[in-house]
Each structure stands twice: as structure tokens, then as C-alpha cells.
Design an enzyme around this catalytic site. Sequence first.
Site, PDB file in Angstrom:
ATOM      1  N   HIS A   1      82.999  -6.928  53.061  1.00 54.37           N
ATOM      2  CA  HIS A   1      81.915  -6.524  53.980  1.00 54.37           C
ATOM      3  C   HIS A   1      81.400  -5.126  53.687  1.00 54.37           C
ATOM      4  CE1 HIS A   1      83.726  -9.616  57.008  1.00 54.37           C
ATOM      5  NE2 HIS A   1      83.035 -10.178  56.065  1.00 54.37           N
TER       6      HIS A   1
ATOM      7  N   ASN B   1     100.303 -10.760  62.525  1.00 53.63           N
ATOM      8  CA  ASN B   1      99.309 -10.459  63.550  1.00 53.63           C
ATOM      9  C   ASN B   1     100.053 -10.326  64.872  1.00 53.63           C
ATOM     10  OD1 ASN B   1      97.112 -10.513  65.431  1.00 53.63           O
ATOM     11  ND2 ASN B   1      95.861 -11.478  63.843  1.00 53.63           N
ATOM     12  N   VAL B   2      99.569  -9.420  65.740  1.00 48.50           N
ATOM     13  CA  VAL B   2     100.282  -9.236  67.023  1.00 48.50           C
ATOM     14  C   VAL B   2      99.963 -10.362  68.005  1.00 48.50           C
ATOM     15  CG1 VAL B   2     100.483  -6.726  66.790  1.00 48.50           C
ATOM     16  CG2 VAL B   2      98.435  -7.701  67.841  1.00 48.50           C
TER      17      VAL B   2
ATOM     18  N   ALA C   1     101.527  -4.821  61.869  1.00 45.09           N
ATOM     19  CA  ALA C   1     101.586  -4.859  60.400  1.00 45.09           C
ATOM     20  C   ALA C   1     102.348  -3.663  59.834  1.00 45.09           C
ATOM     21  CB  ALA C   1     100.170  -4.905  59.842  1.00 45.09           C
TER      22      ALA C   1
HETATM   23  C1  BV8 Z   1      76.804 -14.971  56.274  1.00 47.83           C
HETATM   24  C2  BV8 Z   1      80.598  -5.180  58.430  1.00 47.83           C
HETATM   25  C3  BV8 Z   1      75.094 -16.381  55.404  1.00 47.83           C
HETATM   26  C4  BV8 Z   1      79.745  -4.445  59.385  1.00 47.83           C
HETATM   27  C5  BV8 Z   1      81.201  -7.330  59.428  1.00 47.83           C
HETATM   28  C6  BV8 Z   1      80.423 -20.354  59.904  1.00 47.83           C
HETATM   29  C7  BV8 Z   1      80.916 -20.594  61.164  1.00 47.83           C
HETATM   30  C8  BV8 Z   1      80.564 -19.748  62.216  1.00 47.83           C
HETATM   31  C9  BV8 Z   1      79.723 -18.641  62.008  1.00 47.83           C
HETATM   32  C10 BV8 Z   1      79.238 -18.413  60.755  1.00 47.83           C
HETATM   33  C11 BV8 Z   1      79.584 -19.267  59.714  1.00 47.83           C
HETATM   34  N1  BV8 Z   1      78.973 -18.794  58.589  1.00 47.83           N
HETATM   35  C12 BV8 Z   1      78.252 -17.684  58.900  1.00 47.83           C
HETATM   36  C13 BV8 Z   1      78.405 -17.427  60.219  1.00 47.83           C
HETATM   37  C14 BV8 Z   1      77.758 -16.317  60.924  1.00 47.83           C
HETATM   38  C15 BV8 Z   1      78.571 -15.013  60.869  1.00 47.83           C
HETATM   39  C16 BV8 Z   1      79.869 -15.164  61.612  1.00 47.83           C
HETATM   40  O1  BV8 Z   1      80.905 -15.422  61.016  1.00 47.83           O
HETATM   41  N2  BV8 Z   1      79.813 -14.964  62.911  1.00 47.83           N
HETATM   42  C17 BV8 Z   1      81.001 -15.011  63.738  1.00 47.83           C
HETATM   43  C18 BV8 Z   1      81.015 -13.794  64.683  1.00 47.83           C
HETATM   44  C19 BV8 Z   1      80.970 -16.295  64.516  1.00 47.83           C
HETATM   45  N3  BV8 Z   1      78.817 -14.591  59.505  1.00 47.83           N
HETATM   46  C20 BV8 Z   1      77.891 -13.849  58.887  1.00 47.83           C
HETATM   47  O2  BV8 Z   1      76.827 -13.525  59.399  1.00 47.83           O
HETATM   48  C21 BV8 Z   1      78.198 -13.410  57.463  1.00 47.83           C
HETATM   49  N4  BV8 Z   1      77.064 -13.712  56.654  1.00 47.83           N
HETATM   50  O3  BV8 Z   1      77.543 -15.889  56.446  1.00 47.83           O
HETATM   51  O4  BV8 Z   1      75.584 -15.062  55.679  1.00 47.83           O
HETATM   52  C22 BV8 Z   1      73.807 -16.208  54.716  1.00 47.83           C
HETATM   53  C23 BV8 Z   1      73.652 -16.790  53.458  1.00 47.83           C
HETATM   54  C24 BV8 Z   1      72.431 -16.670  52.833  1.00 47.83           C
HETATM   55  C25 BV8 Z   1      71.378 -15.941  53.432  1.00 47.83           C
HETATM   56  C26 BV8 Z   1      71.556 -15.346  54.678  1.00 47.83           C
HETATM   57  C27 BV8 Z   1      72.773 -15.479  55.320  1.00 47.83           C
HETATM   58  C28 BV8 Z   1      78.426 -11.911  57.420  1.00 47.83           C
HETATM   59  C29 BV8 Z   1      79.676 -11.537  58.146  1.00 47.83           C
HETATM   60  C30 BV8 Z   1      79.995 -10.050  57.926  1.00 47.83           C
HETATM   61  C31 BV8 Z   1      79.709  -9.270  59.189  1.00 47.83           C
HETATM   62  N5  BV8 Z   1      80.097  -7.852  59.001  1.00 47.83           N
HETATM   63  N6  BV8 Z   1      81.513  -6.049  59.190  1.00 47.83           N
HETATM   64  C32 BV8 Z   1      80.534  -3.355  60.070  1.00 47.83           C
HETATM   65  O5  BV8 Z   1      81.768  -3.394  60.082  1.00 47.83           O
HETATM   66  O6  BV8 Z   1      79.887  -2.439  60.609  1.00 47.83           O
HETATM   67  S1  BV8 Z   1      82.288  -8.310  60.240  1.00 47.83           S
HETATM   68  C33 BV8 Z   1      83.436  -7.434  61.125  1.00 47.83           C
HETATM   69  O7  BV8 Z   1      84.316  -8.451  61.648  1.00 47.83           O
HETATM   70  C34 BV8 Z   1      84.357  -6.507  60.353  1.00 47.83           C
HETATM   71  O8  BV8 Z   1      84.189  -6.535  58.959  1.00 47.83           O
HETATM   72  C35 BV8 Z   1      85.730  -7.064  60.706  1.00 47.83           C
HETATM   73  O9  BV8 Z   1      86.693  -6.788  59.796  1.00 47.83           O
HETATM   74  C36 BV8 Z   1      85.394  -8.496  60.750  1.00 47.83           C
HETATM   75  C37 BV8 Z   1      86.374  -9.505  61.210  1.00 47.83           C
HETATM   76  O10 BV8 Z   1      87.023  -9.043  62.344  1.00 47.83           O
HETATM   77  P1  BV8 Z   1      88.578  -8.717  62.218  1.00 47.83           P
HETATM   78  O11 BV8 Z   1      88.766  -7.846  61.034  1.00 47.83           O
HETATM   79  O12 BV8 Z   1      89.342  -9.976  62.267  1.00 47.83           O
HETATM   80  O13 BV8 Z   1      88.791  -7.817  63.490  1.00 47.83           O
HETATM   81  P2  BV8 Z   1      89.078  -8.282  64.990  1.00 47.83           P
HETATM   82  O14 BV8 Z   1      88.944  -7.063  65.839  1.00 47.83           O
HETATM   83  O15 BV8 Z   1      88.285  -9.497  65.295  1.00 47.83           O
HETATM   84  O16 BV8 Z   1      90.612  -8.754  64.960  1.00 47.83           O
HETATM   85  C38 BV8 Z   1      91.656  -7.829  64.715  1.00 47.83           C
HETATM   86  C39 BV8 Z   1      92.940  -8.624  64.631  1.00 47.83           C
HETATM   87  O17 BV8 Z   1      94.004  -7.742  64.349  1.00 47.83           O
HETATM   88  C40 BV8 Z   1      93.293  -9.343  65.919  1.00 47.83           C
HETATM   89  O18 BV8 Z   1      93.677 -10.668  65.631  1.00 47.83           O
HETATM   90  C41 BV8 Z   1      94.488  -8.537  66.472  1.00 47.83           C
HETATM   91  O19 BV8 Z   1      95.412  -9.367  67.145  1.00 47.83           O
HETATM   92  C42 BV8 Z   1      95.099  -8.013  65.206  1.00 47.83           C
HETATM   93  N7  BV8 Z   1      95.851  -6.768  65.331  1.00 47.83           N
HETATM   94  C43 BV8 Z   1      95.569  -5.709  66.126  1.00 47.83           C
HETATM   95  N8  BV8 Z   1      96.476  -4.730  65.901  1.00 47.83           N
HETATM   96  C44 BV8 Z   1      97.315  -5.188  64.935  1.00 47.83           C
HETATM   97  C45 BV8 Z   1      96.932  -6.490  64.578  1.00 47.83           C
HETATM   98  N9  BV8 Z   1      97.588  -7.218  63.643  1.00 47.83           N
HETATM   99  C46 BV8 Z   1      98.652  -6.640  63.042  1.00 47.83           C
HETATM  100  N10 BV8 Z   1      99.076  -5.396  63.323  1.00 47.83           N
HETATM  101  C47 BV8 Z   1      98.447  -4.645  64.260  1.00 47.83           C
HETATM  102  N11 BV8 Z   1      98.898  -3.404  64.534  1.00 47.83           N
END
Ligand code: BV8
Length: 261
Positions: A138, A232-233, A250
Site C-alpha cells: 500500500h 493476532n490479539v 506480535a
Molecule cells: C483495489 C494505504 C481495485 C492508505 C490502505 C474485494 C472484496 C471486498 C472489497 C474489495 C475487494 N476488492 C477491492 C475492494 C475494495 C477495497 C477494500 O478492500 N475495501 C475494504 C475496506 C472492504 N480495496 C481497495 O480499494 C484496494 N484497491 O482493490 O483496487 C481496482 C482495480 C483497477 C482499477 C481501480 C481499482 C486498495 C486497498 C488499499 C487501501 N489503502 N492503506 C493509508 O494507509 O493511508 S489500507 C489500510 O488498511 C492500511 O494499509 C492497513 O494496513 C490496511 C489493512 O488494515 P490492517 O492492517 O489489517 O489494520 P486493522 O486496524 O484493520 O487491523 C489491525 C489488526 O491487528 C487487528 O486484527 C488487531 O486485532 C491486530 N492487532 C492489534 N494489536 C496487535 C495486533 N496483532 C498482533 N499484535 C498486536 N500488538
Amino acid sequence: MRIACRISPGRKRLSKMAVTSDIVTEVRLRVQRARSVAVLTGAGVSAESGVPTFRGANGLWRSYRAEQLATPQAFARDPVLVWRWYDWRRQRIAACCPNPAHAALAALERTVPDFLLITQNVDGLHRQAGSTALVELHGNLWRVRCTAEETVQDLPAVLIDTIPPCCACGALQRPDVVWFGEPLSEAAVTRASQAAERCEVMLVVGTSLLVHPAAALPALAKRRGAYLVEVNVEPTPVTAYADAAFQQPAGIVLPRLMHSC
Ligand code: BV8
């Protein structure tokens, strides 16, 4: 140390402690013997460094959610607001250091012949910890991209002179990250998918697996026969089919799993 973990349904359920030492030993041996290891990380791997996760309790900024600001539409509508969010994140992250989880993965890279760290994070902490076999799916918020010429340059300064920054050509510069609705780099997706297809072990660390296409990588690895380990927590969609799932931070689990690798 108690590690709450579960083992794939097909395995006999041993006592908690036996499972803990037994499964930790198994994961260590699998990683030590593997020629090819792939790792997928998300915001959770940086949580112990103090970087807010996306969907955790502190995943908000001025009551906005990431999905409202990390889009081309939000940037077109209000580039100053979007840049203020990135400026806030850059300043927060500048005060953070890699944690033992980042360090363990950087060390693991040096012991595995075919290793790839695939991260969804844009904070740059894996690179800072020494990881080099790295795909930043990303992008990286310490780089900026000209909105006219598409040229990319580093912008390491914590304090940005003018917000939003402009290119020498006069056009706005945007953070060099992938926003929702934007395609990922084809080269990055290909490299990540090929690593998922050929790895013998995949570690899935600190991601809610809600964002695609990154979220599809663990299932791809599993289909190709990889041994899947989740750290993952809290449970995620992978927990049900992981061969080992460690529900602890982690920064605690990874150094233990990598011990004597
Ligand atoms: C695209 C950069 C196509 C910006 C980010 C299929 C199905 C459904 C939806 C879609 C699909 N295909 C596409 C989509 C749409 C969309 C999408 O996925 N939407 C989701 C919300 C439903 N995807 C897109 O738009 C992607 N593009 O597919 O384009 C296309 C093709 C041609 C032409 C046009 C378009 C682009 C996706 C990228 C978005 N950008 N980031 C920025 O950061 O400013 S995403 C953003 O979310 C971050 O990068 C982040 O890393 C990422 C994922 O989140 P996580 O990292 O998992 O973070 P989260 O907070 O959710 O979870 C943290 C976890 O850690 C938790 O589980 C927690 O329990 C755990 N945790 C916490 N503490 C700890 C821990 N684990 C261990 N130890 C700890 N201490």
C-alpha cells in the site's frame, strides 16, 4: 508465559501448556526447515511501537475513519484536510521505533533462503528495522508523488514546510500510498502472490484481513499447501483455518517463535 493458541481441528487437543510448548516447537521447526517463507503484516505489527491501527479503538482522527480520508475523492475534495491527516500520522510515526516484532522479522529474513515480507503498512517501520526483502503493498507515507508527472520522491522531513506540498512543476504532491478504490502496483501484487504460492510457511501478523487484495493472500498460500501461522490479539477470518494461531501481541510471540532460528 502462557500463549493462548489454538491448533487446526485435525490435531489432538493437548493441555494448554503442552500445546503451547508443543506448538511453539512445531512452528519453530517448520520455520527453521523451510526453504521458502512469506510473511503478511498489517497495522497490528506496529501497534506496540505506538502507531494507531486502522480499525482499533484509536483508529480515528478528528472523528474521521481512514476509509473516509484515504481516497482519491477525499483528496480531490479537500487536499489540505487529507494532508493534515497524513502530517499528523507522519509526526506520530516519527516518534515511534520498530518493536521486537519488526526486529524478529528482519532477523528471520537473514536465515531463510527464499523470504518475502509483504506489508500493508505505510509507516516504514519494517524498512527501519532492517527488512530488505520487502513489498510495501500500500506504499509508504514517507514518499510523495507528483499528481501531474507521477514522479516519486522521498519526503523524510517530519515537519512539512507547506501543506499540501507541491512539485517543482507546480502541481500538488500526494502521499505515495494506495488509496481505497485505487489499483495496487501490478509488480507488487505479482511478487506477493508468487511468494504466497510457493512458500512452505506463511506467517500472518497483525491484520484484520478486511482489505483486499492483500486479504486473499493467506487463503492462496493455504490452497498451495503452506503451513499457516497467525499472530493476532483477536480472531480473524484466517483463525479458523490456520495451522497455528497465537492470540498474543506480535512483539511477544514473534521473538519467541524465531528463537534459535
Ligand atoms: C483495489 C494505504 C481495485 C492508505 C490502505 C474485494 C472484496 C471486498 C472489497 C474489495 C475487494 N476488492 C477491492 C475492494 C475494495 C477495497 C477494500 O478492500 N475495501 C475494504 C475496506 C472492504 N480495496 C481497495 O480499494 C484496494 N484497491 O482493490 O483496487 C481496482 C482495480 C483497477 C482499477 C481501480 C481499482 C486498495 C486497498 C488499499 C487501501 N489503502 N492503506 C493509508 O494507509 O493511508 S489500507 C489500510 O488498511 C492500511 O494499509 C492497513 O494496513 C490496511 C489493512 O488494515 P490492517 O492492517 O489489517 O489494520 P486493522 O486496524 O484493520 O487491523 C489491525 C489488526 O491487528 C487487528 O486484527 C488487531 O486485532 C491486530 N492487532 C492489534 N494489536 C496487535 C495486533 N496483532 C498482533 N499484535 C498486536 N500488538
